[in-house]
Scaffold this motif. Structure first.
Motif, PDB file in Angstrom:
ATOM      1  N   ARG A 328       0.802  -1.117   0.049  1.00  0.00           N
ATOM      2  CA  ARG A 328      -0.088   0.086  -0.025  1.00  0.00           C
ATOM      3  C   ARG A 328       0.911   1.134  -0.071  1.00  0.00           C
ATOM      4  O   ARG A 328       1.224   1.706   1.114  1.00  0.00           O
ATOM      5  CB  ARG A 328      -1.077   0.127   1.199  1.00  0.00           C
ATOM      6  CG  ARG A 328      -1.867   1.411   1.083  1.00  0.00           C
ATOM      7  CD  ARG A 328      -2.990   1.043   2.154  1.00  0.00           C
ATOM      8  NE  ARG A 328      -4.057   0.138   2.003  1.00  0.00           N
ATOM      9  CZ  ARG A 328      -4.749   0.384   0.908  1.00  0.00           C
ATOM     10  NH1 ARG A 328      -4.875   1.518   0.219  1.00  0.00           N
ATOM     11  NH2 ARG A 328      -5.819  -0.497   0.575  1.00  0.00           N
ATOM     12  N   PRO A 333      -2.625   1.697  -5.425  1.00  0.00           N
ATOM     13  CA  PRO A 333      -4.082   1.110  -4.651  1.00  0.00           C
ATOM     14  C   PRO A 333      -5.013   1.860  -5.188  1.00  0.00           C
ATOM     15  O   PRO A 333      -6.206   1.323  -4.906  1.00  0.00           O
ATOM     16  CB  PRO A 333      -3.496   1.063  -3.297  1.00  0.00           C
ATOM     17  CG  PRO A 333      -2.083   1.213  -3.133  1.00  0.00           C
ATOM     18  CD  PRO A 333      -1.635   2.029  -4.336  1.00  0.00           C
ATOM     19  N   ILE A 343      -4.012  -5.593  -3.066  1.00  0.00           N
ATOM     20  CA  ILE A 343      -3.171  -4.680  -2.123  1.00  0.00           C
ATOM     21  C   ILE A 343      -2.829  -5.347  -0.875  1.00  0.00           C
ATOM     22  O   ILE A 343      -3.564  -5.784  -0.119  1.00  0.00           O
ATOM     23  CB  ILE A 343      -4.215  -3.353  -1.840  1.00  0.00           C
ATOM     24  CG1 ILE A 343      -4.473  -2.859  -3.308  1.00  0.00           C
ATOM     25  CG2 ILE A 343      -3.104  -2.403  -1.176  1.00  0.00           C
ATOM     26  CD1 ILE A 343      -5.539  -2.001  -3.219  1.00  0.00           C
TER      27      ILE A 343
END
Length: 404
Positions: A328, A333, A343
Motif C-alpha cells: 500500500r 492502490p 493490495i
C-alpha cells in the motif's frame, strides 16, 4: 512559422538502456511529441565517443530532437559517490537553456534556471513526505539526512515554476497545503505508458509463450512467472520480495527480476541464503521490447516498494493484461480494482506471499480484459497529447498578447 521549443532536463541518455520510470516517461514524451513542437533534451553521454557540451541532432523513436550531453555517465543504473543529480546541477550552472517550455523532473537542477526565460514545469514523481520517512536505509535518499535543507531549497526554488504536475494525489495535496500561493499551478496529472509497446496477448498466446520460456529455462512446463521490474534500490525493497518468495505455497511459481542497481549483490546473497536459486532468476537490465514480452507472459507483477508516485511499470503490466500485487504505497492502490490486483495491507513477507498465492491460485479472478481496462485511461497517446495541447494553447495565447 517558428515552432515552440520544449527543453527537457534529466540526467540520462535515451539511446542507452537505463532503469527508471522518469526515463521511460521522458522517452514517451519525445516519441509522442506533435510536429508543432521542437524538442530538445539536456542529458548525459553514455560513452566517451559522444561530444560533450555540444548540441547535436539525433533521431529517437522516429522523432528528430536536439541533444546536449553535459558530461559522461557510463552506467546510469549504479550510484556513484557523488550523486549524479548534484553533478548534473553543477554542470548546468552558468549556462542558459531558456526555452518556450522547460520540463524538470528533479527539483535540484532548477537551481541553475532561476534567471532563464520561459515557462517552467516541474514533474513530481514521488510523495516527498513518505520518501523522507519510510526508508530505513539512510543511504537510499541523500536528502533524508538533511530534510531541513531540502525543504529550504524547495521553498527557494518552487516559486519559479508556472506549473507543478504530480502523478500522486497525496503529493499534489501536500504541495497545495504548503504553498497556498501556488495552488492554481499545482495539478494532478496521469502518468502514462506506451500502449503501442505494452499490449496483451490473448489467453492461449499467453500460455504458449509462458510454457516456451519455462522450457527454455529448464523449468517445469506449468511454471507460473512472477515479474519484478525496476531499479534494485531500497525504495523498491527487493529484499522483502525475496523473503516473500521463500514463503510462497504455490510450488510452480518462479520470480523473474528484471533490473539492476546497488542492491543487486545483497539480493543475490539473500537468494543464496534462503536456498531460492531454483525459484528466482535475475535477468539484469532489459531493453523495452524484452521487458514487454515478459509482462505479457507473466502471471502476476509484484511491487514491494516502501514509497512510490505512480510507477509506470505498473501501468505497463496492466496494459499487458497482467494483474498486480502491491504494497500500500503511492497511487497504485487507488487505481486497482478487485479484478486487476491485490493490495497488501502490511509490508511483510507473509502478507506479500499470501497475495501472490491468491492471484496465482485463482487466475480467472483477474482476467486480461480487466487489467487492460484499468490501464486504458493512462495510455500515452491520449495523456501526452493533452499535455502538449494545453502547452500549445498557452503559447498561442502568449503570442497573441504580445501582438496586442
Amino acid at each position: 512559422m517558428r515552432k515552440p521549443v520544449l527543453t527537457i532536463f534529466y540526467q540520462f541518455n535515451p539511446w542507452h538502456a537505463s532503469i527508471g520510470g522518469i526515463q521511460t516517461l521522458i522517452n514517451t514524451f519525445i516519441k509522442y511529441a506533435p510536429d508543432e513542437f521542437e524538442v530538445k533534451l539536456v542529458g548525459t553521454a553514455s560513452d566517451a565517443s559522444q561530444p560533450i557540451g555540444k548540441w547535436q541532432q539525433a533521431e529517437f523513436a522516429g522523432r528528430e530532437i536536439s541533444f546536449f550531453p553535459l558530461f559522461l555517465v557510463e552506467d546510469d543504473n549504479k550510484r556513484s559517490l557523488i550523486p549524479t543529480t548534484l553533478k548534473y546541477t553543477a554542470a548546468l550552472l552558468g549556462r542558459s537553456f531558456s526555452s518556450d517550455f522547460m520540463h524538470f523532473h528533479r527539483l535540484e537542477p532548477s537551481l541553475a534556471a532561476m534567471n532563464w526565460q520561459g515557462e517552467k514545469i516541474l514533474f513530481i514523481h514521488n510523495d516527498i513526505r513518505t520518501q523522507m520517512k519510510t526508508v530505513s536505509d539512510q543511504k537510499a535518499i541523500l536528502w533524508r539526512k538533511f530534510p531541513g535543507v531540502y525543504f529550504a531549497l524547495e521553498r527557494l526554488l518552487i516559486g519559479q515554476f508556472n506549473q507543478i504536475l504530480s502523478c500522486n494525489t497525496d503529493a499534489a495535496e501536500f504541495y497545495r497545503q504548503n504553498y497556498a500561493h501556488l495552488q492554481d499551478c499545482i495539478q494532478y496529472v496521469k502518468n502514462s505508458f506506451d500502449n503501442e509497446v505494452f499490449y496483451p496477448w490473448n489467453w492461449q498466446e499467453k500460455q504458449a509463450h509462458r510454457r516456451e520460456l519455462a522450457t527454455q529455462m529448464g523449468l517445469d512446463e506449468e511454471t507460473r512467472f512472477i515479474l519484478f521490474a525496476g531499479r534494485l534500490h531500497p525504495q523498491k525493497d527487493p529484499i522483502l520480495l525475496i523473503r516473500a518468495v521463500a514463503k510462497l505455497k504455490e510450488s510452480n511459481a518462479h520470480l523473474l527480476i528484471a533490473g539492476d542497481g546497488e542492491l543487486a549483490p545483497s539480493v543475490r546473497q539473500e537468494i543464496e541464503q534462503l536456498g531460492l536459486s531454483n525459484k528466482v532468476t535475475m535477468l539484469g537490465a532489459l531493453k523495452q521490447p524484452e521487458l514487454a514480452k515478459l509482462h505479457r507472459l507473466s502471471s502476476v507483477f509484484v511491487l514491494s516498494s516502501a514509497y512510490e508516485g505512480l510507477p509506470l511499470v505498473v501501468l505497463e503490466a496492466l496494459g499487458s493484461g497482467t494483474p498486480i500485487v502491491t504494497t500500500r504505497c503511492g497511487e497504485t492502490p487507488k487505481l486497482l480494482h478487485l479484478d486487476s490486483g491485490v493490495i497488501c495491507e502490511q509490508r511483510t513477507p507473509e502478507c506479500l506471499a499470501d497475495a501472490l498465492d491468491k492471484v496465482l491460485s485463482h487466475p480467472d479472478n483477474y482476467p486480461i480484459e480487466a487489467c487492460v481496462r484499468t490501464a486504458q485511461p493512462y495510455a500515452a497517446r491520449t495523456v501526452i497529447r493533452d499535455i502538449y495541447g494545453e502547452m500549445f494553447n498557452r503559447w498561442e495565447i502568449g503570442k497573441l498578447s504580445l501582438v496586442s
